[in-house]
Structure formats: structure tokens, C-alpha cells
Write a protein that holds these residues in place. Structure first.
Motif, PDB file in Angstrom:
ATOM      1  N   LEU A  59      -5.684  -4.938  -5.853  1.00  0.00           N
ATOM      2  CA  LEU A  59      -6.536  -4.414  -6.920  1.00  0.00           C
ATOM      3  C   LEU A  59      -7.777  -5.294  -7.106  1.00  0.00           C
ATOM      4  O   LEU A  59      -8.864  -4.785  -7.407  1.00  0.00           O
ATOM      5  CB  LEU A  59      -5.740  -4.323  -8.221  1.00  0.00           C
ATOM      6  N   THR A  60      -7.627  -6.603  -6.939  1.00  0.00           N
ATOM      7  CA  THR A  60      -8.791  -7.499  -6.988  1.00  0.00           C
ATOM      8  C   THR A  60      -9.739  -7.204  -5.840  1.00  0.00           C
ATOM      9  O   THR A  60     -10.965  -7.233  -5.991  1.00  0.00           O
ATOM     10  CB  THR A  60      -8.324  -8.965  -6.933  1.00  0.00           C
ATOM     11  N   THR A 102      -4.693   4.500   0.378  1.00  0.00           N
ATOM     12  CA  THR A 102      -3.322   4.901   0.700  1.00  0.00           C
ATOM     13  C   THR A 102      -2.295   4.033  -0.023  1.00  0.00           C
ATOM     14  O   THR A 102      -1.243   4.526  -0.439  1.00  0.00           O
ATOM     15  CB  THR A 102      -3.084   4.811   2.217  1.00  0.00           C
ATOM     16  N   GLY A 103      -2.612   2.744  -0.196  1.00  0.00           N
ATOM     17  CA  GLY A 103      -1.695   1.876  -0.934  1.00  0.00           C
ATOM     18  C   GLY A 103      -1.584   2.282  -2.387  1.00  0.00           C
ATOM     19  O   GLY A 103      -0.486   2.363  -2.950  1.00  0.00           O
ATOM     20  N   LEU A 116       3.935  11.345  12.888  1.00  0.00           N
ATOM     21  CA  LEU A 116       5.300  10.911  12.587  1.00  0.00           C
ATOM     22  C   LEU A 116       5.331   9.864  11.484  1.00  0.00           C
ATOM     23  O   LEU A 116       6.383   9.278  11.213  1.00  0.00           O
ATOM     24  CB  LEU A 116       5.953  10.335  13.860  1.00  0.00           C
ATOM     25  N   TRP A 117       4.220   9.626  10.827  1.00  0.00           N
ATOM     26  CA  TRP A 117       4.112   8.559   9.818  1.00  0.00           C
ATOM     27  C   TRP A 117       4.047   9.138   8.421  1.00  0.00           C
ATOM     28  O   TRP A 117       3.497  10.211   8.189  1.00  0.00           O
ATOM     29  CB  TRP A 117       2.853   7.733  10.064  1.00  0.00           C
ATOM     30  N   ASN A 118       4.605   8.387   7.474  1.00  0.00           N
ATOM     31  CA  ASN A 118       4.390   8.734   6.078  1.00  0.00           C
ATOM     32  C   ASN A 118       3.215   7.917   5.544  1.00  0.00           C
ATOM     33  O   ASN A 118       2.582   7.140   6.270  1.00  0.00           O
ATOM     34  CB  ASN A 118       5.657   8.511   5.245  1.00  0.00           C
ATOM     35  N   LEU A 119       2.913   8.074   4.263  1.00  0.00           N
ATOM     36  CA  LEU A 119       1.720   7.447   3.686  1.00  0.00           C
ATOM     37  C   LEU A 119       1.806   5.925   3.719  1.00  0.00           C
ATOM     38  O   LEU A 119       0.789   5.243   3.941  1.00  0.00           O
ATOM     39  CB  LEU A 119       1.527   7.936   2.250  1.00  0.00           C
ATOM     40  N   LEU A 120       3.004   5.378   3.519  1.00  0.00           N
ATOM     41  CA  LEU A 120       3.153   3.920   3.565  1.00  0.00           C
ATOM     42  C   LEU A 120       2.867   3.383   4.960  1.00  0.00           C
ATOM     43  O   LEU A 120       2.213   2.347   5.117  1.00  0.00           O
ATOM     44  CB  LEU A 120       4.566   3.526   3.121  1.00  0.00           C
ATOM     45  N   VAL A 124      -0.017   0.688   6.195  1.00  0.00           N
ATOM     46  CA  VAL A 124       0.213  -0.489   7.033  1.00  0.00           C
ATOM     47  C   VAL A 124      -0.723  -0.468   8.244  1.00  0.00           C
ATOM     48  O   VAL A 124      -1.294  -1.503   8.625  1.00  0.00           O
ATOM     49  CB  VAL A 124       1.681  -0.548   7.483  1.00  0.00           C
ATOM     50  N   PHE A 125      -0.887   0.700   8.853  1.00  0.00           N
ATOM     51  CA  PHE A 125      -1.763   0.816  10.016  1.00  0.00           C
ATOM     52  C   PHE A 125      -3.192   0.401   9.672  1.00  0.00           C
ATOM     53  O   PHE A 125      -3.821  -0.396  10.387  1.00  0.00           O
ATOM     54  CB  PHE A 125      -1.746   2.258  10.534  1.00  0.00           C
ATOM     55  N   PHE A 126      -3.718   0.933   8.579  1.00  0.00           N
ATOM     56  CA  PHE A 126      -5.084   0.572   8.183  1.00  0.00           C
ATOM     57  C   PHE A 126      -5.179  -0.913   7.834  1.00  0.00           C
ATOM     58  O   PHE A 126      -6.187  -1.564   8.125  1.00  0.00           O
ATOM     59  CB  PHE A 126      -5.544   1.426   7.002  1.00  0.00           C
ATOM     60  N   GLY A 127      -4.126  -1.449   7.207  1.00  0.00           N
ATOM     61  CA  GLY A 127      -4.138  -2.859   6.866  1.00  0.00           C
ATOM     62  C   GLY A 127      -4.214  -3.746   8.090  1.00  0.00           C
ATOM     63  O   GLY A 127      -4.964  -4.732   8.127  1.00  0.00           O
ATOM     64  N   LEU A 128      -3.447  -3.411   9.125  1.00  0.00           N
ATOM     65  CA  LEU A 128      -3.485  -4.193  10.365  1.00  0.00           C
ATOM     66  C   LEU A 128      -4.821  -4.033  11.085  1.00  0.00           C
ATOM     67  O   LEU A 128      -5.331  -4.984  11.687  1.00  0.00           O
ATOM     68  CB  LEU A 128      -2.335  -3.761  11.278  1.00  0.00           C
ATOM     69  N   LEU A 129      -5.394  -2.841  11.010  1.00  0.00           N
ATOM     70  CA  LEU A 129      -6.679  -2.591  11.666  1.00  0.00           C
ATOM     71  C   LEU A 129      -7.804  -3.394  11.015  1.00  0.00           C
ATOM     72  O   LEU A 129      -8.814  -3.700  11.655  1.00  0.00           O
ATOM     73  CB  LEU A 129      -6.997  -1.097  11.611  1.00  0.00           C
TER      74      LEU A 129
END
Length: 358
Positions: A59-60, A102-103, A116-120, A124-129
Motif C-alpha cells: 500500500l505504501t 491484482t494483489g 490455468l492461473w487464478n488471480l493470486l 505473483v507473476f507480475f511481482g516476479l516480472l
């Protein structure tokens, strides 16, 4: 004074120095990725603080990204100011907003199936990218922070306000979820949603997907730091031990089931554990593996049944580790080997990414 001037004056009062904003975004992105990955290993409530910090930092980060976008808005909207680095900056912005969006949506109860992915999983994918994109962005916009950026008392107050604001928003979100029931169901501190009944999802880590195992040709071996290594056929397993345990999957769901099989402690007693043994490693037919401290492993179960039914292939038949307090990816499926060791197995983290690939 126009509305635009009022907005600019307000932003200038609460916004830290530009270089501090840029480096703070980098630090928070790094923290979010590290804490997110570490949270995969937390399965007991005493680790809830990590999820709390992850949410407050996220959030920050929203506020800091807002400051950044407000500052560079003219460079993005005016194509005459574009250069080779602009494309990376725009892509980084899109990925950052996607990870944050998404978070936040997941926390408020939203979900969606993307392939095959859900929103969580998408979060995670965007976070790693974000990691490679942030490093690439820094390479093209590298400006080291100056001592003067940290000496102002105003900067400390601004950051204190941002962190406190993030904490207040997080608590407000929790209250909103409870009052309006926006999450829909009661979640664990991990954010996972409950799955009722015996039909819980079949999930595997990365590429683990072996062919069904013929129990007539399968056997369980137990070796390593023991006095008497064991080799047991399926019919030789004593499977009358029962354990009710909560399975919390990192893909965002959890279920409480009654498992039946053989206690790991009984197997260790039968084999005789050496005094210098510290860990027990559980190995899948795919090469996937995970280790538990000996005392924790004694209370674990190697399950052959869930509820009143034999394990299905998708749930790890013929034998699956049930490790209370651990996350789902640590419950090794299709177990064929148990090894008692003097040391842990740091390579197991690498194996989680490559097991199952030919």
C-alpha cells in the motif's frame, strides 16, 4: 488558485525528494518480492506478521508509484520527449500497476481464471516480472541518492506518514471485508480461501506431472543415517495412523482433511536413527524433494488415504507427505524415498523449479 495549482501544492508538500521516491520504489519492490517468496514457506499464525508487512509495504508502494507517475506525466504524454528508455519505463509502470491491482483485488475477494492461473498466481507473476524490469530501469536512469536527501527532517516525517497511512489502509481494508463481507469467505492469515469437502483441487509445483504409479512395482526406501535401512512394498505399509491436518496451498486455497497412512516417527523408530541425524528428506519419483527437522518429521504422516478414500494419482498416490504447519508445496507427492541426513538440503529450492522437466 486553480484546482491544478492546489493539487500541485499539496503533492509538493507530501512528496519526498524525487531520488528518494525512485530508490524507495526499488527498495519496496525488492522487499515485496522477497517477503512474497518467503511467505510461501509460512504456514502457522506466528508468521502472520510477514503477510502484514507485505500488505503495508504494498500500500505504501501505491503512494510512491503515484508520486512517480505524477512527476513524469508530461514526459510520458509528450511523444517528442520519448527516448529509448521510455518503452521500459512504460512497461515497468504497467507491470507495477498490474501487480498492485491484482494483489489489492485478491485481498478484497476478487478472483479470475487466466489460462490455468487464478488471480493470486497472476499477482505473483507480475511481482516476479518487476525484478528484471526495475533493474533495467535503474540501469537507464541511475542516479545515486545524495546525503542531502536523507538529512531533512521533513523527509523522515513524510516516510513515517506514508508507512502509517499504509498500515491504516490495511486495517481499514480488513474492517471493510468483515463489515461488508467483500471477501465472501473467511480467509486464513495467508489470504487462502477455504475449500470444503473432499473434492479439493489437484495442484502440482511447476512441472511435476508423472505417469500413474503401479503400486505392485513401487516400493518405499528409507536410508541414510539409520542403523537398519528399510525397503517396503505398498502392501507392507502399516497404514492405520490418522491425522487431521490443514493443507494451505500457495495458489490461494486451503482445506482441512483427515489423512490416513503411516507415521514417519514409526518408520524412523523401526530403522533406528543415528544420534547425529538432524533432517529427514522426502523424495518424489519426479526428483522433487523437501526436508524437515527430525523432530518435526516424527509427527508427520506419509498418507495413503484422504478421508475414506485412497489417494488419487493427482493427490500423490501411492504415498504423500502430510506436514502440519507447512505450506502445500512442501507436502511432497508420489514419495518413493525417505533419507535421514546430518545436514539440510539447500538444493531443494532449486529442485522445486526444475523437477519434472525431462
Amino acid at each position: 488558485m486553480t484546482v491544478g495549482e492546489s493539487v500541485r501544492r499539496f503533492v509538493s508538500r507530501i512528496e519526498p525528494r524525487p531520488r528518494l521516491v525512485d530508490w524507495s520504489i526499488f527498495v519496496l519492490v525488492s522487499f515485496e518480492v522477497a517477503s512474497g517468496l518467503l511467505s510461501f514457506t509460512v504456514g502457522t499464525p506466528d508468521g502472520a506478521w510477514l503477510f502484514w508487512l507485505h500488505a503495508v509495504a504494498g500500500l505504501t508502494l501505491v503512494a510512491l508509484v503515484g508520486f512517480k507517475l505524477y512527476r513524469v506525466r508530461h514526459r510520458v504524454t509528450n511523444r517528442h520527449l520519448w527516448n529509448r528508455a521510455t518503452g521500459v519505463s512504460i512497461l515497468l509502470t504497467v507491470v507495477t500497476l498490474s501487480a498492485l491491482g491484482t494483489g489489492i483485488a485478491w485481498v478484497f475477494g476478487a478472483d479470475a481464471d487466466v489460462w490455468l492461473w487464478n488471480l493470486l498466481s497472476v499477482h505473483v507473476f507480475f511481482g516476479l516480472l518487476l525484478v528484471p524490469l526495475t533493474l533495467l530501469h535503474l540501469r537507464t536512469h541511475f542516479r545515486p541518492p545524495r546525503r542531502a536527501d536523507f538529512e531533512e527532517r521533513r523527509a523522515a516525517l513524510q516516510y513515517a506518514g506514508l508507512l502509517v497511512g499504509g498500515a491504516v489502509l490495511f486495517r481499514a481494508q480488513e474492517t471493510t471485508n468483515r463489515v461488508l463481507d467483500t471477501a465472501g469467505v473467511e480467509r486464513r492469515f495467508t489470504g487462502s480461501k477455504p475449500v470444503e469437502g473432499s473434492s479439493f483441487p489437484v495442484t502440482s509445483w511447476v512441472a511435476d506431472d508423472p505417469d500413474p504409479i503401479d503400486t505392485a512395482a513401487w516400493s518405499l526406501s528409507l536410508g541414510g543415517r539409520v542403523n537398519s535401512p528399510l525397503e517396503l512394498d505398498y502392501d507392507e505399509l502399516t497404514t492405520d495412523a490418522e491425522l487431521e491436518a490443514l493443507l494451505d496451498c500457495t495458489s490461494g486455497w486451503y482445506t482441512v482433511q483427515n489423512w490416513r497412512g503411516v507415521r514417519v516417527g514409526d518408520l524412523l523408530d523401526a530403522a533406528g536413527v543415528d544420534d547425529d541425524a538432524r533432517y529427514v528428506r522426502f523424495v518424489s519419483v519426479t526428483g522433487y524433494r523437501w526436508s524437515l527437522p527430525v523432530e518435526e518429521a516424527r509427527d508427520a504422516l506419509l498418507a495413503t488415504h484422504v478421508g475414506d478414500n485412497s489417494l488419487s494419482h493427482g493427490h500423490g498416490a501411492p504415498l504423500r507427505l502430510v506436514a502440519p504447519g507447512r505450506r502445500g508445496f512442501q507436502w511432497v507427492k508420489w514419495v518413493e524415498g525417505v533419507e535421514v541426513r546430518r545436514r539440510g538440503d539447500p538444493a531443494q529450492w532449486l529442485v522445486t523449479l526444475i523437477s519434472g522437466f525431462d
